[in-house]
Design a protein around this motif. Structure first.
Motif, PDB file in Angstrom:
ATOM      1  N   VAL A  18       0.743  -1.170  -0.067  1.00 28.22           N
ATOM      2  CA  VAL A  18      -0.162   0.148  -0.135  1.00 28.22           C
ATOM      3  C   VAL A  18       0.832   1.336  -0.123  1.00 28.22           C
ATOM      4  O   VAL A  18       0.414   2.188  -0.660  1.00 28.22           O
ATOM      5  CB  VAL A  18      -1.148  -0.052   1.048  1.00 28.22           C
ATOM      6  N   ARG A  19       2.001   1.037   0.692  1.00 30.62           N
ATOM      7  CA  ARG A  19       2.897   2.334   0.818  1.00 30.62           C
ATOM      8  C   ARG A  19       3.249   2.745  -0.721  1.00 30.62           C
ATOM      9  O   ARG A  19       3.413   3.724  -1.160  1.00 30.62           O
ATOM     10  CB  ARG A  19       4.097   2.219   1.787  1.00 30.62           C
ATOM     11  N   ARG A  20       3.880   1.603  -1.544  1.00 32.73           N
ATOM     12  CA  ARG A  20       4.584   1.604  -2.701  1.00 32.73           C
ATOM     13  C   ARG A  20       3.700   1.974  -3.731  1.00 32.73           C
ATOM     14  O   ARG A  20       3.847   2.653  -4.659  1.00 32.73           O
ATOM     15  CB  ARG A  20       5.086   0.425  -3.134  1.00 32.73           C
ATOM     16  N   LEU A  21       2.237   1.689  -3.403  1.00 34.17           N
ATOM     17  CA  LEU A  21       0.999   2.197  -4.334  1.00 34.17           C
ATOM     18  C   LEU A  21       0.788   3.558  -4.129  1.00 34.17           C
ATOM     19  O   LEU A  21      -0.350   3.939  -4.507  1.00 34.17           O
ATOM     20  CB  LEU A  21      -0.118   1.277  -4.221  1.00 34.17           C
ATOM     21  N   GLY A  22       1.528   4.269  -3.415  1.00 34.03           N
ATOM     22  CA  GLY A  22       1.050   5.504  -3.149  1.00 34.03           C
ATOM     23  C   GLY A  22       0.245   6.193  -2.072  1.00 34.03           C
ATOM     24  O   GLY A  22      -0.194   7.216  -2.146  1.00 34.03           O
ATOM     25  N   VAL A  23      -0.110   5.161  -1.171  1.00 32.52           N
ATOM     26  CA  VAL A  23      -0.821   5.637  -0.121  1.00 32.52           C
ATOM     27  C   VAL A  23      -0.027   6.416   0.985  1.00 32.52           C
ATOM     28  O   VAL A  23       0.978   6.108   1.325  1.00 32.52           O
ATOM     29  CB  VAL A  23      -1.478   4.435   0.680  1.00 32.52           C
ATOM     30  N   PRO A  24      -0.173   7.606   1.367  1.00 31.14           N
ATOM     31  CA  PRO A  24       0.596   8.460   2.267  1.00 31.14           C
ATOM     32  C   PRO A  24       1.064   7.699   3.547  1.00 31.14           C
ATOM     33  O   PRO A  24       0.027   6.718   3.955  1.00 31.14           O
ATOM     34  CB  PRO A  24      -0.040   9.645   2.436  1.00 31.14           C
ATOM     35  N   GLU A  25       2.085   7.837   4.188  1.00 34.01           N
ATOM     36  CA  GLU A  25       2.386   7.059   5.323  1.00 34.01           C
ATOM     37  C   GLU A  25       1.363   7.228   6.544  1.00 34.01           C
ATOM     38  O   GLU A  25       0.844   6.449   7.174  1.00 34.01           O
ATOM     39  CB  GLU A  25       3.595   7.796   6.056  1.00 34.01           C
ATOM     40  N   ALA A  26       0.809   8.646   6.585  1.00 31.97           N
ATOM     41  CA  ALA A  26      -0.316   8.726   7.422  1.00 31.97           C
ATOM     42  C   ALA A  26      -1.559   8.010   7.342  1.00 31.97           C
ATOM     43  O   ALA A  26      -2.140   7.758   8.636  1.00 31.97           O
ATOM     44  CB  ALA A  26      -0.797  10.346   7.799  1.00 31.97           C
ATOM     45  N   GLU A  27      -1.763   7.413   6.286  1.00 31.09           N
ATOM     46  CA  GLU A  27      -2.865   6.609   6.034  1.00 31.09           C
ATOM     47  C   GLU A  27      -2.762   5.160   5.778  1.00 31.09           C
ATOM     48  O   GLU A  27      -3.604   4.107   5.740  1.00 31.09           O
ATOM     49  CB  GLU A  27      -3.635   6.986   4.749  1.00 31.09           C
ATOM     50  N   ALA A  28      -1.502   4.677   5.700  1.00 33.01           N
ATOM     51  CA  ALA A  28      -1.008   3.360   5.598  1.00 33.01           C
ATOM     52  C   ALA A  28      -1.522   2.337   6.538  1.00 33.01           C
ATOM     53  O   ALA A  28      -2.039   1.398   6.360  1.00 33.01           O
ATOM     54  CB  ALA A  28       0.587   3.400   5.592  1.00 33.01           C
ATOM     55  N   ASN A  29      -1.487   2.828   7.651  1.00 29.09           N
ATOM     56  CA  ASN A  29      -1.883   1.658   8.633  1.00 29.09           C
ATOM     57  C   ASN A  29      -3.516   1.323   8.560  1.00 29.09           C
ATOM     58  O   ASN A  29      -3.932   0.335   8.810  1.00 29.09           O
ATOM     59  CB  ASN A  29      -1.766   2.206  10.262  1.00 29.09           C
ATOM     60  N   ASP A  30      -4.133   2.469   8.603  1.00 23.63           N
ATOM     61  CA  ASP A  30      -5.597   2.338   8.106  1.00 23.63           C
ATOM     62  C   ASP A  30      -5.951   1.468   6.971  1.00 23.63           C
ATOM     63  O   ASP A  30      -6.935   0.791   6.777  1.00 23.63           O
ATOM     64  CB  ASP A  30      -6.542   3.846   8.108  1.00 23.63           C
ATOM     65  N   SER A  31      -4.964   1.723   5.764  1.00 24.45           N
ATOM     66  CA  SER A  31      -5.237   1.062   4.613  1.00 24.45           C
ATOM     67  C   SER A  31      -4.950  -0.365   5.065  1.00 24.45           C
ATOM     68  O   SER A  31      -5.600  -1.490   4.559  1.00 24.45           O
ATOM     69  CB  SER A  31      -4.327   1.303   3.705  1.00 24.45           C
TER      70      SER A  31
END
Lengths: 178, 243
Positions: A18-31
């Motif tokens: 999810v990080r590499r697919l462009g989800v910002p770090e702040a939203e990575a955990n939720d994703s």
């Protein structure tokens, strides 16, 4: 497999993806949480026709797409940032949030890729899936996997060269000022 | 057609910098704290819906339709408790090792077998309590169906335990190591066979180190690393074990 086993063995993969697919770090955990909630709901329907990794990637991709769309919508509601500025903005967010400079650089490079090339590059070069597996998860012919990989590699190398040139330029400029 | 060699392994095609960049990305891991927090969120979102299912509905429809996987799930649960090695595999890799029973019930066939498990690391004295949640219990060796009450109760316990450990972690992060130690001790007493043994022990070690008890922190960190060398918390504890 149970949800617990899947989480234990694949949480890192999901987080990286999810990080590499462009989800910002702040939203990575939720994703990541969103992905595993989908896994929980769909586990009984998973028939094992594809590998677990490819199934998870499909879910990651859809969650990441939704997250990006939502972020964009939220931003649009507050300002009229153009698409081009958006990429720079994301790089800035990553810059302040990410401790590791190299990972930040990689994220910036990947955010500049065409989506199709980025998916192939992540799966092949970072997650080390085979061409056949990528062909299955992205539902594209093997030849297309290879051609996209070739283009992504070229873009990767070009971006690094550009980055190096920019760093040198900044060094020279900083030296000229002092 | 044959796959090319990944750039991270191909010194002929990629520079040292390119390879190191990709290798770094491959090795990136979810931070231990986030791992726990995310799992607590998943438990919160996924478990209540199943836990509140009325017993009558469970018996009339859920049991009727899903008897086979449900039974397999129960057998797996019993196996995890009774066989040790399968449980250890989960314990070693998972932040929360006790599978949510209702989730197990919906899963396809159970796949954890002793043959797929990794060798059990020797238990170190200081972390003897870590992971006792999966310790063999004679009664668990016989797979007997759990009631819906048991399932709901197990899920409630899992949630409560997550909240207790999260509270201790928040306290520790706010700088109150002594209070964090008290909360962790309470959690240990309240959930002696809890699913979050590794998390609890890792936080205890961190709290000990932050409260100035370096010797105890070091001893327990070394024992932890010995027992769980591949734990997501291992990297964080290295500096305490080998200052």
């Amino acid at each position: 497999m149970t949800l617990t086993e899947i989480y234990a063995q694949h949480a890192d993969f999901v987080w990286r993806t999810v990080r590499r697919l462009g989800v910002p770090e702040a939203e990575a955990n939720d994703s990541v949480q969103d992905v595993f909630v989908v896994v929980h709901k769909s586990l009984s329907q998973f028939e094992g026709r594809s590998s677990l990794t490819t199934w998870l990637f499909t879910i990651c991709r859809s969650v990441a797409r939704e997250r990006r769309r939502r972020s964009r919508r939220d931003r649009d509601a507050h300002d009229d940032t153009s698409v081009e500025e958006e990429v720079d903005l994301r790089a800035d967010v990553a810059r302040t949030a990410e401790h590791n400079q190299r990972l930040m650089l990689l994220e910036t490079i990947l955010s500049g890729f065409e989506v199709e090339q980025r998916n192939v590059f992540i799966l092949f070069e970072i997650e080390k899936l085979t061409g056949e597996e990528i062909s299955e998860v992205l539902a594209i012919p093997l030849g297309t996997v290879y051609s996209r990989l070739q283009l992504a590699r070229k873009a990767f190398k070009q971006a690094l060269t550009r980055n190096e040139a920019r760093e040198r330029f900044q060094e020279v400029r900083a030296g000229g000022r002092s | 057609m044959k796959d090319p060699i990944p750039l991270s392994d191909d010194a002929a095609e990629a520079t040292d910098f390119e390879r190191s960049l990709l290798q770094m990305a491959q090795e990136e891991r979810l931070p231990g704290d986030a791992r726990l927090e995310i799992w607590a969120g998943i438990a919160k979102q996924c478990l209540p819906a199943v836990a509140v299912l009325p017993a009558a509905k469970l018996s009339a429809t859920h049991w009727g339709v899903q008897l086979a996987p449900w039974t397999k799930g129960l057998i797996l649960l019993a196996g995890l408790s009774g066989l040790g090695t399968g449980g250890y595999l989960l314990l070693k890799k998972a932040p929360i090792t006790a599978p949510p029973a209702a989730v197990v019930a919906q899963a396809p066939a159970a796949v954890v077998t002793p043959s797929s498990a990794e060798p059990v690391a020797p238990e170190a004295p200081a972390v003897a309590q870590v992971g006792t949640e999966d310790a063999p219990h004679p009664a668990a060796r016989e797979a007997t169906p759990a009631s819906s009450h048991d399932v709901a109760s197990r899920e409630t316990t899992l949630r409560d335990e997550s909240l207790a450990v999260l509270e201790a972690r928040r306290t520790l992060r706010s700088g109150d190591a002594a209070q964090a130690l008290r909360l962790l001790d309470q959690a240990r007493q309240r959930f002696p066979k809890g699913a979050l043994g590794q998390e609890r022990e890792a936080l205890t070690i961190e709290a000990l180190a932050k409260s100035g008890n370096a010797a105890s922190a070091k001893r327990r960190a070394q024992a932890f690393l010995h027992a769980y060398p591949k734990s997501p918390y291992a990297a964080d504890l290295q500096s305490i074990a080998n200052p």
